[in-house]
Design a protein around this motif. Sequence first.
Motif, PDB file in Angstrom:
ATOM      1  N   LYS A 137      19.746   8.790  85.913  1.00  0.00           N
ATOM      2  CA  LYS A 137      20.739   9.864  86.028  1.00  0.00           C
ATOM      3  C   LYS A 137      20.310  10.796  87.149  1.00  0.00           C
ATOM      4  N   LEU A 138      21.268  11.185  87.985  1.00  0.00           N
ATOM      5  CA  LEU A 138      21.006  12.137  89.053  1.00  0.00           C
ATOM      6  C   LEU A 138      21.110  13.541  88.460  1.00  0.00           C
ATOM      7  N   LEU A 139      19.992  14.258  88.451  1.00  0.00           N
ATOM      8  CA  LEU A 139      19.966  15.598  87.863  1.00  0.00           C
ATOM      9  C   LEU A 139      20.247  16.691  88.882  1.00  0.00           C
ATOM     10  N   ARG A 140      19.505  16.644  90.010  1.00  0.00           N
ATOM     11  CA  ARG A 140      19.573  17.716  91.001  1.00  0.00           C
ATOM     12  C   ARG A 140      19.498  17.138  92.415  1.00  0.00           C
ATOM     13  N   ARG A 141      19.918  17.969  93.390  1.00  0.00           N
ATOM     14  CA  ARG A 141      19.836  17.578  94.790  1.00  0.00           C
ATOM     15  C   ARG A 141      19.038  18.614  95.570  1.00  0.00           C
ATOM     16  N   TYR A 142      18.426  18.167  96.651  1.00  0.00           N
ATOM     17  CA  TYR A 142      17.744  19.062  97.596  1.00  0.00           C
ATOM     18  C   TYR A 142      18.090  18.584  98.999  1.00  0.00           C
ATOM     19  N   TRP A 143      18.551  19.507  99.843  1.00  0.00           N
ATOM     20  CA  TRP A 143      18.873  19.211 101.232  1.00  0.00           C
ATOM     21  C   TRP A 143      18.080  20.117 102.159  1.00  0.00           C
ATOM     22  N   SER A 144      17.605  19.539 103.255  1.00  0.00           N
ATOM     23  CA  SER A 144      17.019  20.273 104.371  1.00  0.00           C
ATOM     24  C   SER A 144      17.935  20.010 105.565  1.00  0.00           C
ATOM     25  N   ILE A 145      18.580  21.073 106.068  1.00  0.00           N
ATOM     26  CA  ILE A 145      19.565  20.948 107.136  1.00  0.00           C
ATOM     27  C   ILE A 145      19.060  21.731 108.340  1.00  0.00           C
ATOM     28  N   VAL A 147      28.597  22.614 107.342  1.00  0.00           N
ATOM     29  CA  VAL A 147      29.077  23.342 108.509  1.00  0.00           C
ATOM     30  C   VAL A 147      27.856  23.786 109.305  1.00  0.00           C
ATOM     31  N   LEU A 148      27.850  23.433 110.598  1.00  0.00           N
ATOM     32  CA  LEU A 148      26.749  23.812 111.488  1.00  0.00           C
ATOM     33  C   LEU A 148      27.254  24.761 112.561  1.00  0.00           C
ATOM     34  N   GLU A 149      26.316  25.475 113.203  1.00  0.00           N
ATOM     35  CA  GLU A 149      26.649  26.343 114.327  1.00  0.00           C
ATOM     36  C   GLU A 149      26.521  25.614 115.665  1.00  0.00           C
ATOM     37  N   THR A 150      26.062  24.375 115.634  1.00  0.00           N
ATOM     38  CA  THR A 150      25.876  23.572 116.842  1.00  0.00           C
ATOM     39  C   THR A 150      26.553  22.222 116.656  1.00  0.00           C
ATOM     40  N   PRO A 151      26.855  21.514 117.766  1.00  0.00           N
ATOM     41  CA  PRO A 151      27.542  20.226 117.647  1.00  0.00           C
ATOM     42  C   PRO A 151      26.652  19.077 117.171  1.00  0.00           C
ATOM     43  N   VAL A 152      25.369  19.343 116.994  1.00  0.00           N
ATOM     44  CA  VAL A 152      24.432  18.318 116.541  1.00  0.00           C
ATOM     45  C   VAL A 152      23.476  18.934 115.528  1.00  0.00           C
ATOM     46  N   GLY A 153      23.109  18.166 114.530  1.00  0.00           N
ATOM     47  CA  GLY A 153      22.112  18.610 113.566  1.00  0.00           C
ATOM     48  C   GLY A 153      21.643  17.435 112.743  1.00  0.00           C
ATOM     49  N   THR A 154      20.722  17.705 111.836  1.00  0.00           N
ATOM     50  CA  THR A 154      20.209  16.660 110.956  1.00  0.00           C
ATOM     51  C   THR A 154      20.170  17.152 109.521  1.00  0.00           C
ATOM     52  N   MET A 155      20.217  16.192 108.611  1.00  0.00           N
ATOM     53  CA  MET A 155      20.045  16.465 107.189  1.00  0.00           C
ATOM     54  C   MET A 155      19.096  15.424 106.608  1.00  0.00           C
ATOM     55  N   GLN A 156      18.352  15.830 105.619  1.00  0.00           N
ATOM     56  CA  GLN A 156      17.535  14.922 104.823  1.00  0.00           C
ATOM     57  C   GLN A 156      17.226  15.626 103.523  1.00  0.00           C
TER      58      GLN A 156
END
Length: 123
Positions: free
Chosen positions: A42-50, A85-94
């Motif tokens: 079961k997926l309980l929680r998520r964590y994102w680094s953007i 939503v980003l402030e730049t036209p390029v970014g990353t997530m993990q």
Amino acid sequence: MIYQIPITVETFYIAGQSDAAAERFVFAYTITIRNESAATVKLLRRYWSITDANGKHTEVRGDGVVGEQPELAPGSSYTYTSGAVLETPVGTMQGHYEMQTTDGNEFEAPIPLFRLAVPNVLN
């Protein structure tokens, strides 16, 4: 025990909701989580680094995904779409998902680094 939970990502730029002059770049991403383990999880929680192209870093934590805490039987998958939503036209997530087996074992399923980019901005 090692749990096999491969995660794939497909990204989309949403031009109609973006405004380059206002430094607003809207992206959607579709994620598929597959349970290749022998246990139900079961997926309980998520964590994102953007991170955007200016180096601005944002962390996001929360319960479940898109209002759900899906349970995945062995061999099954779960797909959802969300956005950023980003402030730049390029970014990353993990990041990672915090998962739990039916017998109570908790573990993290890593979400590999992926790029958000306006089409043709990187060639």
